[in-house]
Design a protein around this motif. Sequence first.
Motif, mmCIF file in Angstrom:
data_model
loop_
_atom_site.group_PDB
_atom_site.id
_atom_site.type_symbol
_atom_site.label_atom_id
_atom_site.label_comp_id
_atom_site.label_asym_id
_atom_site.label_seq_id
_atom_site.Cartn_x
_atom_site.Cartn_y
_atom_site.Cartn_z
ATOM 1 N N VAL A 329 -6.232 -29.400 31.275
ATOM 2 C CA VAL A 329 -5.714 -30.727 31.636
ATOM 3 C C VAL A 329 -4.631 -31.163 30.653
ATOM 4 O O VAL A 329 -3.551 -31.636 31.059
ATOM 5 C CB VAL A 329 -6.853 -31.756 31.699
ATOM 6 N N HIS A 356 -9.464 -35.947 31.291
ATOM 7 C CA HIS A 356 -8.314 -36.847 31.445
ATOM 8 C C HIS A 356 -8.266 -37.858 30.303
ATOM 9 O O HIS A 356 -7.214 -38.084 29.695
ATOM 10 C CB HIS A 356 -8.416 -37.561 32.789
ATOM 11 N N THR A 370 -3.668 -37.319 39.703
ATOM 12 C CA THR A 370 -4.636 -36.239 39.538
ATOM 13 C C THR A 370 -5.577 -36.276 40.738
ATOM 14 O O THR A 370 -6.104 -37.332 41.094
ATOM 15 C CB THR A 370 -5.416 -36.419 38.228
#
Length: 537
Positions: A329, A356, A370
């Motif tokens: 990520v 995140h 996302t």
Amino acid sequence: MSAPDLILTNATVLTVDADDAVAQAVAVTDGLITAVGTTDEVIALAGAGTEVVDLAGRTVVPGFIDAHSHVSMGAPYVKHADLQTPPVGETRTVADALRRLHEAKDRNDPAPGEYVVGWGYFPDQMDDGGVLTADLLDQEFPDHRVVVVHVSGHGGYVNGRVLDDLGYAPGCANPEGGTVVRLPGTDIPSGELWEQAWMPFVLNLLHYGRAEFDAMLTEYARWGVTTVQDGAATWAQIQQIRGYAEQAPLPVDVRSLVIYSDLDKVIDAGLADTTVGGHTVQGVKLILDGSPQGRTAHVTQEYVTGGPGGEQHWHGIASTDVETTNTVVATAYGHGVQVFAHVNGDAAIDQLLDAHRAATAAGITPTGRTIAIHSQVMRLDQLDDYVANGFEPSMFTIHTYLFGDIHIANFGPERAFGISPMRSALAKGLRPSNHSDYPITPINPLGLLWSSVARTSLTGVVLGEQERITAAQALRALTIDAAYEHRTEHDRGSIEVGKLADLVVLDRNPLEVAVDEIRDVAVERTIKRGVTVYAAR
């Protein structure tokens, strides 16, 4: 302005614009929509060379966008044994499956030692329980390697040769994030593998050529799909499709997600967010858990039925560890790559949200939008987390039909009735898309549309009446909201002047027919950039 190349008249044109306006006619010039309005207004633009098609009351909708699908998985399957159970296929017993595997072997004529492959296998819905073992497959195919893919794609069954190749001997340990199922009461592998015991191996089996690829895109076009996501492509598969697109524009746009283990290769090659001939490298795909019908989705509250290997107090499988998730990520965000993550269970969703937050806490700016793919066995509070963190869900409502009864058994009614909570997501201001996940379920967008309105299982149980949505909302999930999630709402997803002429002609209006008739609405014509790529007659 030059005269249009094509005009569709006397239609019900569902524009799916901001006002859900309905028109009568559409004009197309050089692959773009150049007029939308009444038949009289638009037909006045016709020139000597304009093709004018009187649709006699049929319905036109934007080209469907399959927000999450698997071109590179489906294309190889074209030639292999289809083992799907009713109502999709006809496999009811182990004998049926073995017969179809033999038919595929005879058809493909693999050399000794090569693979015989079947797909779509779902023992839970078979009349005889569908038990496959390595020993049985060895007896049937003594000269070949055999792979039978579970309907979820997250596990399957192999024979002894493949077990030997993988090093799965009696007493072997389960790989991290995976399960090697054992014969009852022993430590001997049965031939059934799940998640990380399965995924790395099977991803490298999916080989196809141009003929299979073209056949796959033709099938999408037949169902009115003009843009499709290739949801977990290896670096080699991305190079392969890009090569095809460089030879000639693709008849259906393909948007590839690179599998997370190959992300660095896409970044180093500078291919992220590039487009050639209808092929886009769209983002990266994480796989954080498994499937609810395979009992490997990662959930905080344990399964009612235990695990696939007989495990008790079972919460599924975290397919990818926290450290890897956080690294992928952060890397993707740092290079402006959109993140898509397979998250069926609420524990997997929590893992994605944590990654995140870790990236943003480290000062890394998210790429935006996302996408939490599937978002099935989730908690409603997680929708608030989606809103707060800029996530969008791509939901999977056909599960309520094909696997709804299995979900009730696995999770109990309360959780099963909340699967893919589209109405709740819309109420929060989210823009959920819907998808086929083909070849996990059929491509049919009208079936998807129906399932999000009806939410009715094979036995007639309504899985969460409170999560039913309207047909108009369901259409948006397959068009403009899917485009929004792909960050392409500026050029597709609705019928508006200046957008791509991606159009589908239907025999009826899915917003007006009875709910049970929605899935029977037929695609008569698919138009991609103004060119007909499928016609029923």
